[in-house]
Design a protein around this motif. Structure first.
Motif, mmCIF file in Angstrom:
data_model
loop_
_atom_site.group_PDB
_atom_site.id
_atom_site.type_symbol
_atom_site.label_atom_id
_atom_site.label_comp_id
_atom_site.label_asym_id
_atom_site.label_seq_id
_atom_site.Cartn_x
_atom_site.Cartn_y
_atom_site.Cartn_z
ATOM 1 N N UNK A 1 7.780 20.414 52.085
ATOM 2 C CA UNK A 1 7.956 19.384 51.071
ATOM 3 C C UNK A 1 7.057 19.575 49.858
ATOM 4 N N UNK A 2 6.225 20.627 49.857
ATOM 5 C CA UNK A 2 5.428 20.929 48.692
ATOM 6 C C UNK A 2 4.253 19.982 48.520
ATOM 7 N N UNK B 1 -3.680 22.442 41.022
ATOM 8 C CA UNK B 1 -3.292 23.124 42.259
ATOM 9 C C UNK B 1 -1.835 23.552 42.130
ATOM 10 N N UNK B 2 -1.592 24.824 42.347
ATOM 11 C CA UNK B 2 -0.252 25.340 42.116
ATOM 12 C C UNK B 2 0.608 25.480 43.350
ATOM 13 N N UNK B 3 -0.015 25.520 44.535
ATOM 14 C CA UNK B 3 0.779 25.743 45.734
ATOM 15 C C UNK B 3 0.103 25.148 46.956
ATOM 16 N N UNK B 4 0.893 24.925 47.966
ATOM 17 C CA UNK B 4 0.415 24.458 49.270
ATOM 18 C C UNK B 4 -0.596 25.440 49.844
ATOM 19 N N UNK B 5 -0.323 26.723 49.690
ATOM 20 C CA UNK B 5 -1.192 27.749 50.269
ATOM 21 C C UNK B 5 -2.592 27.726 49.668
ATOM 22 N N UNK B 6 -2.716 27.344 48.406
ATOM 23 C CA UNK B 6 -4.040 27.271 47.789
ATOM 24 C C UNK B 6 -4.930 26.281 48.538
ATOM 25 N N UNK B 7 -4.363 25.166 48.967
ATOM 26 C CA UNK B 7 -5.138 24.161 49.691
ATOM 27 C C UNK B 7 -5.436 24.612 51.111
#
Length: 639
Positions: free
Chosen positions: A209-210, A218-224
């Motif tokens: 769900x992004x 923050x540009x992406x889920x993976x960054x977090x």
């Protein structure tokens, strides 16, 4: 044909139960649908016992040796313990075995004790979580109240639960007409999303769900996922923007007050429903789209830099139309039911029309999230594209296109019976490249998804739907029974805390087909809806809800001008029943015509029917929807 019972040349009637009609038309050949329907009742009577024996303990609780209430997702899980039984009282209400009510009550009590021991409940109710999930967990309780309205304990609990949300309770601000936090319950508002330090993402399951927030770096889920400090910073931003104030899915909380009013008639519950739903109506006024958030001062976008979108379980994240459409419909239906004012339904129409304004023809590959239900439909498409609507909206505009879930627009039309609501469905039908008459045997936890072929049947375009739908329901039940028998989870320990969806995927009770065919009604809205049944039945000899043994029913027409229901007694023993208009006897039957006979006056919510062994009858009823005061009560209490 049927003959009205007469004494001294006049038609007899009970004090509140309408004319008594006696069937004489013989069953020369049992209809296939009737045979399948009675078989479905029979196989489910065995199936729910198998489930209970395998997964529950003596007091009704689920076999579970782990614990809830810990970690970043520690507020989740209450709904998952009630959901495996969500439709068991409904099966009893339709005519399931008498001891199914006792079993449903035992499981509700056992699970409540179990969750209380884990610290998840206060005074028997959820401590505080979002209403997308609370609504799911309450279906078992609502079903018990409808099935057994004379239970004094249930009535007392219904009032206690509702009082958490009325003025003077911990959750509601009557000045600004807001529920004060997205997570709320018996302990009042639980600001933020966890009892530990703010953090996002708290679960990998959220990845599809992004990201929830607009306007961050923050540009992406993976960054977090890769940077815990950024995840904590992001979580704090979510707390500030999304973790306080009202959100539109809180409209489902009106189910608690509506249920309390229906059981006891206390006007303050109806007044609160009208007041709270009216607050959201006012937020929609002069806007194209209903907003999904309001701050503690009642201001839309108060913590979201003026955005009308971005609230928890709102338009942006995680699901968009599904929770927004369901919650607005639940709130609007409850307010209309209790006040008689149909203008509340505009709140439910707006989300549907808003996304339809941006509908597109898309290929199956262009489908977004929440698409599992449509896989079999899209695989059998006759064209390359089909109509899809955007589910969500954020700073980039509308996005996440998929097929519109049919249950919301069809449930709206079923409740209103308004031609404009039917026109909306016809637009969806015209844009679909898949066959609306096809029945796909699939089972998702809400046990819905066959609204389109049922709609076609009601409009005379799908004649063999009853047989195919009942066969599909039998197949679904058999699949669950086989899965239970082959389950590898240790029956002495049960699943762990990560596997608590296990039980709901194995619940063998299936009620969608029976609701559609016997009552002329869609499946109950899964995120907190009350049952809105067009017709109901009561076994007059046993003085209990549901069709008597050996009796099958088929509602084939629910047009505003008349309702058509066929009833068949497959057995050799005479049966006696009441036919009731509406879940809460709120509809008024004006006339009844039996087979091809003349119309006879009724002027009430009931007709009485005597069916000798091996007889059948066709009833044609004219009625006015919601012409009487709705109440959840046994018909014998109304006499």
């Amino acid at each position: 044909m049927l003959r009205p019972e007469r004494t001294g040349g006049t038609q007899t009637r009970g004090p509140a139960h309408g004319p008594l009609l006696t069937g004489t038309r013989a069953v020369t050949e049992v209809p296939r649908w009737a045979e399948l329907q009675r078989r479905l009742f029979a196989v489910q009577d065995k199936a729910w016992r198998l489930f209970a024996d395998r997964y529950t303990e003596g007091d009704g609780r689920l076999v579970f040796r782990d614990t809830l209430g810990e970690g970043l997702d520690g507020r989740d899980g209450v709904d998952d313990f009630y959901e495996p039984f969500f439709n068991w009282p409904t099966l009893y209400l339709l005519g399931g075995s008498a001891d199914l009510l006792t079993a449903s009550r035992r499981h509700w009590r056992g699970v409540t004790a179990q969750l209380t021991e884990m610290g998840m409940l206060v005074d028997g109710y959820e401590r505080g979580y979002d209403w997308f999930h609370q609504g799911e967990g309450l279906l078992l309780f609502y079903g018990l109240c409808l099935a057994d309205p004379d239970d004094a304990e249930l009535g007392e609990l219904a009032r206690r639960f509702a009082d958490f949300y009325l003025a003077g309770g911990p959750n509601y601000d009557p000045v600004h007409r807001v529920i004060r936090a997205p997570h709320n319950g018996a302990a009042g508002p639980r600001f933020g999303f966890a009892d530990e330090e703010a953090y996002f993402p708290w679960s990998e399951a959220l990845r599809p769900y992004g990201l929830p927030l607009d306007g961050t770096d923050v540009g992406s889920f993976d960054e977090l996922v890769a940077d815990p400090e950024r995840a904590r910073e992001y979580g704090r931003a979510m707390w500030e923007r999304m973790g306080r104030g009202d959100t539109i899915v809180n409209l489902a909380a009106t189910g608690l007050a509506t249920n309390a009013f229906l059981l006891g008639g206390d006007q303050r519950y109806a007044d609160w429903v009208a007041e709270y739903v009216g607050g959201w109506q006012d937020r929609l006024a002069d806007r194209e789209v209903v907003p999904d958030n309001a701050g503690l001062n009642g201001v839309v976008g108060e913590y979201l830099e003026g955005r009308w979108y971005g609230g928890h379980y709102g338009w942006s994240w995680p699901h968009g139309l599904s929770p927004v459409g369901s919650a607005t419909l639940v709130g609007a239906v409850n307010a209309t039911l209790l006040t008689g004012d149909p203008s509340y339904l505009g709140l439910a129409r707006n989300p549907l029309d808003a996304v339809l304004d941006h509908a597109e023809q898309r290929t199956p590959e262009g489908r977004g999230t929440l698409g599992e239900r449509w896989d079999p439909h899209l695989r059998s498409m006759s064209g390359e594209t089909t109509l899809m609507v955007p589910q969500r909206h954020n700073d980039t505009g509308w996005f996440d296109f998929t097929v519109m879930p049919g249950q919301v627009p069809l449930s709206l039309w079923h409740f209103s019976r308004d031609e404009a609501d039917r026109d909306r469905i016809e637009r969806l039908r015209a844009g679909a490249a898949w066959d609306w008459s096809e029945v796909h045997t699939q089972r998702i936890k809400d046990e819905a998804g066959h609204e389109e072929p049922w709609y076609e049947f009601l409009h005379g375009r799908n004649a063999d739907y009853p047989e195919r739908m009942l066969s599909s329901a039998l197949a679904s039940c058999a699949e669950r029974v086989e899965a239970i028998e082959q389950d590898t989870v240790d029956p002495q320990t049960g699943p762990d805390a990560l596997g608590i969806h296990h039980w709901q995927h194995l619940n063998p009770v299936v009620t969608e087909a029976l609701l559609q065919l016997t009552t002329g009604s869609p499946q109950v809205l899964y995120n907190g809806g009350l049952a809105q049944l067009h017709l109901r039945y009561h076994d007059a000899d046993a003085r209990r809800p549901g069709l008597p043994a050996d009796v099958a029913a088929l509602v084939s027409d629910i047009r505003p001008e008349h309702t058509v229901a066929e009833l068949v007694n497959l057995g050799g023993t005479a049966r006696s029943l009441l036919v009731q208009a509406g879940s809460f006897a709120e509809h008024r039957i004006a006339t009844v015509r039996v087979d091809d006979g003349p119309e006879q006056p009724v002027d009430g919510p009931y007709v009485r029917l005597a069916l000798p062994g091996n007889t059948r009858v066709r009833l044609t009823l004219t009625m006015t929807l919601r012409a009487g005061r709705a109440a959840c009560a046994s018909p014998w209490d109304r006499a």
